[in-house]
Structure formats: C-alpha cells, structure tokens
Design an enzyme around this catalytic site. Structure first.
Site, PDB file in Angstrom:
ATOM      1  N   LYS A 107      30.783  40.427  44.230  1.00  0.00           N
ATOM      2  CA  LYS A 107      32.016  40.308  45.014  1.00  0.00           C
ATOM      3  C   LYS A 107      31.737  40.085  46.502  1.00  0.00           C
ATOM      4  O   LYS A 107      32.610  39.647  47.239  1.00  0.00           O
ATOM      5  CB  LYS A 107      32.898  41.529  44.811  1.00  0.00           C
ATOM      6  CG  LYS A 107      33.526  41.546  43.425  1.00  0.00           C
ATOM      7  CD  LYS A 107      34.547  42.653  43.247  1.00  0.00           C
ATOM      8  CE  LYS A 107      35.223  42.570  41.894  1.00  0.00           C
ATOM      9  NZ  LYS A 107      34.298  42.866  40.777  1.00  0.00           N
TER      10      LYS A 107
HETATM   11  C1  PLP Z   1      34.393  42.388  39.465  1.00  0.00           C
HETATM   12  C2  PLP Z   1      33.192  42.459  38.611  1.00  0.00           C
HETATM   13  C3  PLP Z   1      33.066  41.735  37.395  1.00  0.00           C
HETATM   14  C4  PLP Z   1      34.190  40.913  36.835  1.00  0.00           C
HETATM   15  O1  PLP Z   1      34.426  39.747  37.567  1.00  0.00           O
HETATM   16  P1  PLP Z   1      35.797  38.959  37.368  1.00  0.00           P
HETATM   17  O2  PLP Z   1      35.734  37.849  38.334  1.00  0.00           O
HETATM   18  O3  PLP Z   1      36.887  39.945  37.680  1.00  0.00           O
HETATM   19  O4  PLP Z   1      35.840  38.509  35.952  1.00  0.00           O
HETATM   20  C5  PLP Z   1      31.876  41.806  36.704  1.00  0.00           C
HETATM   21  N1  PLP Z   1      30.856  42.563  37.136  1.00  0.00           N
HETATM   22  C6  PLP Z   1      30.926  43.271  38.284  1.00  0.00           C
HETATM   23  C7  PLP Z   1      29.778  44.116  38.679  1.00  0.00           C
HETATM   24  C8  PLP Z   1      32.088  43.251  39.064  1.00  0.00           C
HETATM   25  O5  PLP Z   1      32.160  43.980  40.188  1.00  0.00           O
END
Ligand code: PLP
Length: 421
Positions: free
Chosen positions: A102
């Site tokens: 993220k």
């Molecule tokens: C947010 C997140 C996901 C999922 O990603 P999306 O874009 O919401 O599908 C997967 N793994 C981690 C570690 C995350 O923080």
C-alpha cells in the site's frame, strides 16, 4: 485524461477532481475514460519504467516536469522480482516505509494531492492497521498537510500502531474507545459536515482513490521488465486480493498492452471474487476473520471497476482472470513448506499469492508479495519455527515515543479536535 464513473451517470471530471472526490456523485467509482496503449519496456529500472507508464496515463494533466518528481519520490525503494523455483517468482512489494504494498499507492497519491493543493489540508483516515500506517508515512513531513489517523484502541496490532503513532510532526493519532466501524462512522460524519471546511480542506485518502489505484499499474510493468526473454512469452500473475485494487491495476496494465496471459485472483475464505468468476453472480457477504486480515473483505469495492473493464461480461473477464480461495490451514502449511523447501519466508497474504501462482502452468508464474513477513510474525514464526528479523523501520519505531490522543466515540469531540489543533 478525463475520468468517468463506473455507474455511467455522472459527468466526467479532471484528474484533480477525481483525486479529491471520493466516489462519483452517481455512486460509481472514477476510472480513466480510456486507457492509453504503450509498448512495455524491458530492462530498465523501476523509476524509468514507472515514469514511462505515468507519462502515458497522465498525459494532458501533468507535464513531464511536474510528473517526474512525483513518480520518483513515490518509488524511492526497490521492487525486486525474486526467482524462487519451478518458474515461480515473488514480486516483493514490501520494501517501502511501512513494508506493505500500500506504500506505492499511498505515496503517489500524497504527492499528487500536494501538487494540486493550494493552502492547507487535513487528511482524515480511519484504520484497522495497514492503511493508516501507509497513509501516515506517505504524507509524513509534506508541507501544509496534516494527517489525522483514527484507530480503535487495543484493536490494532502493536507493530501497526507504532508505525503511525510514533511519527509525530504533521501526523496526529487518535485512539478511539470503540471499534473500527465507530472510527469509520466518525470520519464519514466529518466529511459530511460543511462547518468543518473553514480551516483548510478536509481530504479523504481511502482505498478507492484513483490516485492510489493508477500507480499500482507501474509495478506490473516493472515486473515484466525484469523477466528473462523466454519468460516474457507466457506470464501468469497471481494477486492476493481483498478489495481487488491491486488486481484491477493489473488488469488495467494488461489493457494498456502488458502481455500477461493470465491473472489469478487468490483470496482467503472471503471468496466473493472467485465465486463471481465461477457462478457469474456478484454476492457481497459479511467478512470473515482470517490470518490474512488485510484481505478480510466481504464487499470488495474495486469490483465495480473490474466489472466496468469487462462491460459486466463474466465470460470476457474469465478469459483474463481465474479465481481461487484458500483456507487459513492452507496458508499456514504454505508458509511452512515454502520456507522448508525454498528457504523463503512469506507472510500470510503472500502465501495465498504463492498458492494461486501454483495453479497456473505458464512459463513464468509471478505472485505479488504484498507484505513483509515480519509484519505478521505472530503467524509466521510458529509456522517456520524460527524468528523473523524485523526490518529497520519496524525496529526503529519500536524504540520511539508515541504521540496519541485518546478520544471517546463522540463526534463533537472529534470536531473540537479538528478545529482547535
Ligand atoms: C491491502 C492488502 C491486500 C489486498 O489488496 P487489495 O488491493 O485490497 O486487493 C493484500 N495484502 C496486503 C498485505 C494488504 O495490505
């Protein structure tokens, strides 16, 4: 580039409007009106590849001179493709400041907002962990922007809390005596409150923001640029998914010309996505708690964008995407066996990515490693019977003081806080 709503009943808007807008007025999500096509670069570093893709995406909205620093400062860490075995590679997206993927979207969005802002702004965000730390770090020390993070007291892991609560400076943390839903309701109310606008703009940084989504296309191109020539012929990519933003960005990259032959949507027990691909019906459900908790999503918001990409045609989506769901037990066994066989440590989310990659028989099978295993060491360490060393940022935050203000679930208290400090 103009942005249109997935629901198709709202006027198109500029990039600036889309970045500050949240959902479109017709309830849809903003998407680029058209996706530009480009020839995927090979070789080259992350910054160069990302800038090339960004220039196509943001042509007409930002000049090269404006865009280049936004791209390069957002991506000031590595995203290596690590070959494991059996043609499977891990795209390690967790080398940013909060050690989760993220960071990419949050850092780009922060710099994009800063570019468009004149005057001061407050970014308000509710978090159960990952998002708050990525957003807080992304805006940390950016001039004129204050970040206020609301989190449910005692319900965010210590490691996660320390990542945002120890920052200080322009980052303020509010420990709310309630649940994550309470935090989210408070934030929603603040955004609906016109009286709050007088002291600079109140800005949302949530996961549906196009400023977070679009930069995620960059690393799909960067993955491709790192493959060997023979592997580029037949590539499958597995995305461990919750809100499906990561996968949506991958599908957009394919639409832009990235030759990925198959995407694999891998989920935990929250299998609304894979079920849609099997049955053709999109049925949101209350979320279930799992070990891969950043993917505990029962109503994935970015699905609207995926449906839009395929004009609601499930057969068209099936040509590009297959879906699989995995249990906590499979997740744990995978963490253990990948470590045992390959000497590689995956976190619970990336383990689900690995499992999905195994379903394909493509020459190159890539899974996105979305978090550093140390972030989930309470799950990972018992599975591999070893300690996971903390990366430096996580280690350092353990020794710093926390800057936290406690607050009841009381909207007036939040409003006072936002207007007086
Ligand atoms: C947010 C997140 C996901 C999922 O990603 P999306 O874009 O919401 O599908 C997967 N793994 C981690 C570690 C995350 O923080």
């Amino acid at each position: 580039m103009r942005f249109v709503s997935t629901a198709g009943r709202a006027p198109s808007v500029s990039l600036e409007q889309a970045v500050f807008a949240g959902p479109a007025p017709d309830g849809g999500l903003y998407v680029p009106e058209t996706l530009p096509e480009l020839t995927p670069p090979v070789g080259g570093g992350l910054g160069d590849t990302a800038f090339l893709v960004a220039r196509c995406l943001f042509a007409g909205e930002l000049s090269d001179r404006e865009l280049e620093p936004i791209v390069r400062e957002s991506l000031d860490f590595d995203i290596p493709l690590v070959a494991l075995d059996e043609g499977i590679s891990s795209l390690e997206l967790f080398h940013g400041p909060t050690h989760a993927f993220k960071d990419v979207g949050a850092r780009f969005m922060a710099r994009l907002m800063l570019h468009f802002l004149d005057g001061r702004a407050t970014v308000l965000v509710a978090t159960s962990g990952d998002t708050g730390s990525a957003v807080a770090h992304a805006f940390f020390k950016l001039d004129g922007i204050r970040v206020v993070v609301l989190f449910p007291r005692g319900k965010v892991s210590e490691l996660q809390r320390r990542l945002f609560a120890t920052l200080g400076e322009n980052v303020q943390s509010l420990s709310v005596d309630g649940t994550f839903d309470d935090c989210q309701s408070l934030v929603k109310r603040a955004f609906a409150d016109r009286e709050l606008d007088h002291d600079g703009r109140l800005v949302s940084a949530n996961s549906i923001n196009v400023g977070r989504l679009l930069p995620q296309t960059f690393y799909y191109f960067h993955m491709f640029a790192q493959l060997r020539e023979a592997e580029r012929e037949n590539v499958a990519v597995c995305t461990p998914s919750g809100n499906f933003g990561n996968l949506t960005a991958g599908l957009m990259a394919k639409r832009m010309g990235l030759p990925v032959s198959q995407f694999i949507a891998a989920t935990n027990a929250n299998d609304v996505g894979p079920r849609y691909l099997t049955t053709g019906e999109f049925r949101p459900r209350p979320s279930l708690e799992t070990l891969s908790n950043a993917m505990d999503v029962g109503n994935p918001s970015n699905f609207a964008r995926m449906l839009w990409l395929y004009g609601g045609d499930v057969d068209a989506m099936r040509r590009d995407v297959v879906g699989f769901a995995y249990s906590d037990e499979q997740t744990l066994r995978t963490i253990e066996s990948v470590h045992e066989r390959l000497g590689y440590v995956v976190d619970p989310h990336s383990a689900i990515g690995y499992l999905g990659a195994r379903e394909s028989d493509a020459a190159a099978r890539v899974f996105l490693a979305t978090a550093h295993p140390a972030k989930f060491r309470e799950t990972v360490e018992p599975a591999i019977h070893e300690k996971v060393p903390l990366p430096r940022a996580l280690h350092e935050s353990a020794n710093r003081p926390e800057y936290v203000t406690e607050m009841p679930v009381d909207y007036e208290a939040l409003k006072d806080y936002l207007t007086s400090s």
